[in-house]
Design an enzyme around this catalytic site. Structure first.
Site, PDB file in Angstrom:
ATOM      1  N   GLY A 175       0.821  -1.202   0.000  1.00  0.00           N
ATOM      2  CA  GLY A 175       0.000   0.000   0.000  1.00  0.00           C
ATOM      3  C   GLY A 175       0.854   1.250   0.000  1.00  0.00           C
ATOM      4  N   THR A 218       3.013   1.157   3.134  1.00  0.00           N
ATOM      5  CA  THR A 218       2.769  -0.039   3.924  1.00  0.00           C
ATOM      6  C   THR A 218       3.415  -1.231   3.244  1.00  0.00           C
ATOM      7  OG1 THR A 218       0.642   0.880   4.636  1.00  0.00           O
ATOM      8  CG2 THR A 218       1.005  -1.454   5.035  1.00  0.00           C
ATOM      9  N   ASP A 259     -10.489   7.985  10.253  1.00  0.00           N
ATOM     10  CA  ASP A 259     -10.400   7.630   8.835  1.00  0.00           C
ATOM     11  C   ASP A 259     -11.164   6.336   8.553  1.00  0.00           C
ATOM     12  OD1 ASP A 259      -9.715   8.031   6.215  1.00  0.00           O
ATOM     13  OD2 ASP A 259      -7.674   7.250   6.389  1.00  0.00           O
TER      14      ASP A 259
END
Length: 499
Positions: free
Chosen positions: A19, A26, A141
């Site tokens: 990611g 990530t 988020d």
């Protein structure tokens, strides 16, 4: 610069990138220090501004968020934090790898979910979010890609808490002051107060509501039609949904902060109430159907002698799996159903330690022990909280024992039955949350003072405690504005158990 191929802390070998985004990258890694070299997740955060002032603030934020993630990771539906470290101004988190897929794979454009499936999803998300809010943390988020469904048990997992992303957006202005240059959150799921850098618990509720509407309509948030004057989301014509659920979702996504549910506990309470009404309707229909079937079979049986009553009772218990029955004579047939559940008479846990603490008037220690008892008899020790379904299945024998030991050693001052009495006296309905009267209940038993819910440490732990103050419903959380179990439903169960 990529981390692939590097070994961090001489332990975590980075294997691939999974990611990337404006707030960091990530990676997938293996833990070389453990048997079998299990996989884990490495999150790499790098401040855009590398000045000493920024790095000092970033380090402080990094350490704070690491503490929060470590504490939250003790919950089974939040990834555990394995390590955090700073390497030459670069910040790293090492977390548990969740095997599963995020909700974006389930919420496909053009596919509308049923109301039942949507309510289940919202309930599953809110149950985890309750724990997050109780720890005084805002996720910031919440969106489909940050909500995983774990392969092993199909449970919802919350990932990628937004606060850690602040590290990326810190800069120094012309006056030498550090400030955040970007809002944390995702367009479509982020309400206005969060976009302005002032997130609240209710900001998370907005995001959950948007996910619910997305599931029901099959539309992305960017596709939601809105009222040109009020900016209200106009979604009802795009979904087949009950007025009750629509009302809950509309409250969750109100533009004005004060019009929304203030935290996950409040939202879950309303949703659970809707589930309870649905379950009661289903149960009532099952009850009526069962009665008709039994009546038809019993009508051909002689009904003039007591042995008949015994044989019918035995037959009903056998066919309905131990359901309690009361037989009486109506229209030529002895039949009715009094109870749909037969709580076990045996206790599910030992109350010796609680009795010892209460006998010594150690109210705080006894209260903490009571929390352990409640989680154990509900079989919810791993989750750390009790939902309405688990409360409905609580053993009446255990609830009576719990109430009686508190009543005995407090000389009638504390106990579930005392709390239920005060709950009803302050105008609260059983099985339903009512905010204004619930506040009155909190005032009466000493959980609120001067209009504010108290910290647990601020309660009175001696003989001066108000009547009904114990047992409490929330030891680990910061305040009593939410509970580890819904009291309105617990008191309904207490009423059923005749406490």
């Amino acid at each position: 610069m990529t981390l692939i191929g590097r070994t961090l802390l001489s332990r975590y070998q980075v294997t691939q990138q999974i990611g990337t985004g404006g707030f960091g990258d990530t990676y997938l890694a293996v833990d070389l220090a453990l048997p079998g070299q299990p996989q884990c997740v490495v999150k790499h955060l790098s401040p855009k501004d590398t000045s000493p002032q920024v790095l000092t603030v970033a380090q402080r934020l990094f350490d704070q968020e690491a503490q929060l993630l470590h504490r939250l990771g003790e919950h089974s539906q939040i990834p555990r934090l394995y390590a955090h470290f700073n390497d030459q101004g670069e910040f790293y988190f090492v977390q548990e790898l969740i095997e599963g897929k995020d909700l974006s794979h389930e919420l496909q454009p053009g596919q509308q979910w049923s109301e039942e499936k949507t309510v289940k999803l919202l309930s599953d998300i809110l149950e985890v979010l309750v724990v997050v809010h109780q720890e005084n943390v805002i996720h910031r988020d919440l969106k489909p890609t940050n909500i995983m469904r774990r392969n092993s048990d199909e449970k919802i997992i919350l990932i990628d808490f937004g606060a850690v992303k602040e590290i990326q957006g810190i800069e120094v202005n012309a006056q030498g002051q550090t400030h955040l240059t970007v809002s944390i959150g995702s367009p479509g799921y982020m309400p206005s107060e969060q976009a302005q850098g002032r997130p609240k618990f209710a900001s998370d509720i907005y995001a959950v509501g948007i996910i619910g509407i997305q599931a029901l309509t099959g539309l992305k948030p960017s596709q939601f039609p809105r009222d040109q004057k009020t900016d209200e989301i106009l979604w009802r014509n795009h979904a087949n949904v009950s007025d009750e659920l629509a009302e809950i979702l509309n409250k969750m996504v109100q533009e004005r902060l004060s019009d929304r549910y203030s935290n996950a506990s409040e939202a879950l309470t309303s949703l659970t109430s809707l589930l309870t009404q649905s379950n009661n309707f289903s149960t009532a229909n099952t009850h009526r159907l069962t009665t008709v079937n039994i009546s038809q079979s019993a009508a051909t049986t002689p009904i003039s002698t007591p042995p008949f009553r015994q044989s019918v009772t035995q037959s009903i218990k056998s066919s309905l799996g131990g359901i309690i029955t009361v037989i009486f004579f109506v229209g030529g047939v002895y039949i009715t159903l009094e109870n749909l559940r037969s709580p076990s008479n045996s206790l599910k846990t030992d109350y010796t330690e609680l009795q010892n603490l209460l006998s010594q008037k150690q109210w705080k220690e006894a209260d903490i022990e009571t929390e352990k008892v409640m989680l154990k008899i509900a079989n919810r020790e791993a989750e750390g909280w009790i939902d309405a379904n688990a409360i409905e299945s609580l053993s009446c024998a255990d609830l009576r024992e719990l109430d009686q030991v508190w009543m005995k050693y407090s000389e009638g001052k504390f106990g579930l039955s005392i709390q239920k009495e005060i709950y009803l006296e302050t105008g609260n309905p059983l099985g339903k949350f009512q905010e204004s009267s619930y506040h009155k209940f909190g005032d009466r038993i000493g959980w609120r003072k001067n209009g504010d819910w108290l910290e647990y440490s601020d309660l009175t732990f001696d003989e001066n405690a108000l009547r009904g103050q114990f047992p409490t419903c929330k030891n680990a959380a910061q305040k009593f504005s939410g509970c580890r179990w819904p009291l309105y439903w617990l008191f309904a169960r207490a009423e059923t158990c005749q406490l």
